[in-house]
Write a protein that holds these residues in place. Structure first.
Motif: not given
Length: 656
Positions: A614-643
């Motif tokens: 789970f990644l949770l942004n408690h701020g009011r501005e968009p942020v980019t988070v680096d990821l270890p590899g490829t993940h599937h976001d269950l909320l958006t049903q999209t795939t994220a690789t590296d970030r």
């Protein structure tokens, strides 16, 4: 959550308190339609319905509840049925004044609000059992019933005569003899020795300071009496429905009940959680309560109440900004909740809580609140099959104990500025900001498996608890301990040397000479730029510490503010937030404990539950988070690789 059916366990319970008796019956089908549209699958009924269910003694009106249970079942919505005993009807107090609690000044708390009952009243207990029996007999076999909810937010004290009688009985069970009680309470001080049990009363208003151990025992007694009320009703519903789980809702960090002990008596542990949306540390407050509740449950738990928008009991009540309700709800799921519920479904038009938000606000179906609730319902349905029942792993334990809190919160103490919950929050916040997931534990719990144990402050420690901590360090774990810990035994008797000798040996302290509390805004300067707040201590080291950070200037110049002996750390002050975080992060790293995810932007929280991140942004501005590899976001049903990019109050639930 234990006891729920397989079908229910595969869902995240989503809904809230439903008070249909406040509305015309023709509103009910519309409520069910809106619930289904929003993905609501569970509502709590009857929490404050006693006068509706039993308008006169022994006269029941169940017809409206029959129709409602049937309607909800037809709509596919499960019911958490409450015993209504938190708010007795006016007739009970009128006919039985002994059911009304009295405060320490002898003043009666009358009906007209809620929680106006004496936990010690025989008449109250008898009538509470009767209405519980009637509900269990009538609805135990109803297909809509999924859980029992006993009472609501147990939080009453009583200093009246019947409470005094039960208090004496409780003390006799605890101590056996008056001699033992006199010893435990230290009644040689101020000529307080008791020669007859009839002389013993609750700690009522006194001319000057009250006996602190008497006050401590009264708080223990109050927690036990409330628990007796709760388990009496629980046993009734269990007799009728042994297959249906039972809960009662805790208030977060409330001092009146020993929630460790209470949790052992529940099938499902639940809590009510209302962080202030204007509080910059609101998310951390939520994380603390969630970690504590998960630890009490030893697994998945239930968020019984939260606000969809504003509450009505702060000085200024702000609504939640767009997206914050969703974010904080997903935070609860990340930290172990298998139920996300609210007070209440439809915002009241009358009564004391008409300005408290509901899932359906005064703006109705088109209102922002309901539209956000509907989005959350869809989010929870998407992630539920992947998350329910999942465990949250933690290598860090924060120790917390109600008895220590009660004992330390006495009238005459070195500093009124030391507030135990605030100290606990400060230490948990440091760990949270360092990205470290924590469990909570009682000091005498089995700590096996925790590489790092943190003690923000435990003024009272039993011998067993001290032995437990020492043994855990000897076994290879790291301990970081805050000031004013290990000072008193179980009777609030100051230990020789003002700190338990086993702890002094563990930390490398020969003598604790004096406590030096700090005034508001005052700082204790220390080596390396560390500055202490709130408290300081005059410690004489024994020369065995491997590392010290000394005070600089003032009366304590050159004496240790922080000591480390092997894997045991002692902090005799509360460092400013950045330095406390750095100290705890270093201790964690030395213990082999890593953050959930390295390199997180400020304001981003990462929690692992099962195999989900789970990644949770408690701020009011968009942020980019680096990821270890490829993940599937269950909320958006999209795939994220590296970030991945998270928007304002954004969240992602990532599956590898």
């Amino acid at each position: 959550m234990p006891g729920l059916s397989d079908a229910t366990r595969r869902r995240i319970l989503f809904g809230g308190d439903y008070n249909p008796e406040q509305w015309p019956e023709e509103t009910w089908p519309e409520d069910v339609r809106l619930m289904k549209t929003a993905g609501v699958n569970s509502v709590t009924l009857g929490v404050f319905s006693w006068s509706k269910l039993e308008p006169r003694p022994g006269v029941h009106d169940f017809g409206w509840l029959d129709r409602l249970m049937d309607l909800l079942h037809e709509g596919g919505i499960g019911v958490v049925l409450a015993t209504p005993t938190a708010s007795p009807p006016p007739w009970l107090g009128h006919l039985h004044p002994d059911t009304l609690p009295r405060d320490a000044d002898g003043r009666t708390e009358w009906w007209g609000g809620r929680q106006h009952f004496s936990h010690s009243s025989t008449a109250y207990r008898r009538h509470a059992a009767a209405i519980t029996e009637a509900l269990a007999a009538r609805y135990g076999g109803h297909p809509a019933l999924t859980m029992w909810h006993i009472n609501n937010e147990y939080c009453t004290y009583d200093h009246g005569d019947e409470a005094a009688t039960r208090f004496r009985r409780w003390l006799r069970d605890r101590y056996g003899t008056l001699d033992a009680l006199n010893t435990a309470w230290g009644t040689a001080f101020w000529s307080q020795g008791y020669g007859d049990w009839a002389e013993v009363v609750p700690p009522r208003r006194a001319h000057y300071l009250r006996n602190p151990t008497q006050v401590l025992d009264f708080r223990r007694f109050t927690s036990d009496m409330l628990l007796e009320c709760c388990t009496a009703e629980r046993d009734i519903v269990r007799r009728h429905t042994p297959h249906i789980p039972v809960t009662t809702n805790f208030m977060p960090l409330w001092s009146g009940q020993d929630a460790w002990r209470w949790a052992e008596e529940e099938d499902v542990v639940s809590v009510d959680l209302y962080p202030d949306p204007r509080d910059p540390f609101g998310a951390q407050e939520g994380a603390l309560v969630q970690d504590m509740t998960r630890s009490q449950a030893r697994g998945p738990w239930m968020l019984m109440e939260q606000a969809a928008g504003a509450v009505n009991w702060r000085g200024v009540n702000h609504p939640k900004p767009r997206g914050l309700n969703r974010l904080w709800s997903l935070q609860a799921v990340a930290r172990g909740a298998d139920a996300v519920c609210y007070f209440q479904w439809r915002q009241s038009r009358q009564g004391a809580e008409k300005f408290h938000s509901g899932m359906v606000s005064h703006a109705g179906e088109r209102g922002r609140t309901y539209q956000e609730v509907k989005q959350l319902g869809a989010d929870l349905a998407r992630i539920a099959p992947h998350v329910t029942g999942g465990a949250v792993a933690a290598d860090v334990a924060v120790l917390h104990d109600w008895h220590s809190w009660w004992a330390g919160d006495q009238e005459a103490r070195p500093s009124r500025e030391v507030d135990y919950p605030d100290v606990l929050r400060a230490w948990h916040r440091a760990l949270w900001q360092a990205g470290l997931t924590t469990d909570f534990a009682r000091p005498d719990h089995d700590l096996t498996g925790y590489r790092l144990v943190v003690v923000p402050q435990l003024y009272l420690l039993t011998d067993a608890a001290v032995d437990n901590l020492v043994a855990h360090v000897r076994g290879g774990a790291t301990l970081v301990c805050g000031f004013l810990t290990g000072v008193a035994d179980q009777d609030d008797r100051i230990r020789p040397g003002a700190m338990d000798v086993r702890l002094r040996e563990l930390f490398g302290i020969r003598t604790l000479h004096e406590w030096w509390p700090l005034r508001p805004g005052e700082r204790a300067e220390c080596e390396g730029g560390l500055r202490g707040t709130l408290w300081s201590e005059e410690l004489e080291p024994d020369g065995t510490a491997d590392e010290t950070i000394a005070y600089r200037g003032g009366e304590l110049d050159g004496l240790p503010a922080v000591l480390r002996k092997g894997r045991a750390w002692y902090l005799s002050t509360l460092p400013e937030p950045d330095r406390l975080r750095a100290l705890l992060a270093r201790a964690a790293a030395d213990a082999g404990v890593r953050p959930v995810l390295d390199g997180l932007p400020d304001g981003v929280e990462a929690v692992r539950r099962g195999d989900l991140l789970f990644l949770l942004n408690h701020g009011r501005e968009p942020v980019t988070v680096d990821l270890p590899g490829t993940h599937h976001d269950l909320l958006t049903q999209t795939t994220a690789t590296d970030r991945i990019t998270l928007g304002r109050y954004g969240a992602a639930v990532l599956k590898p």
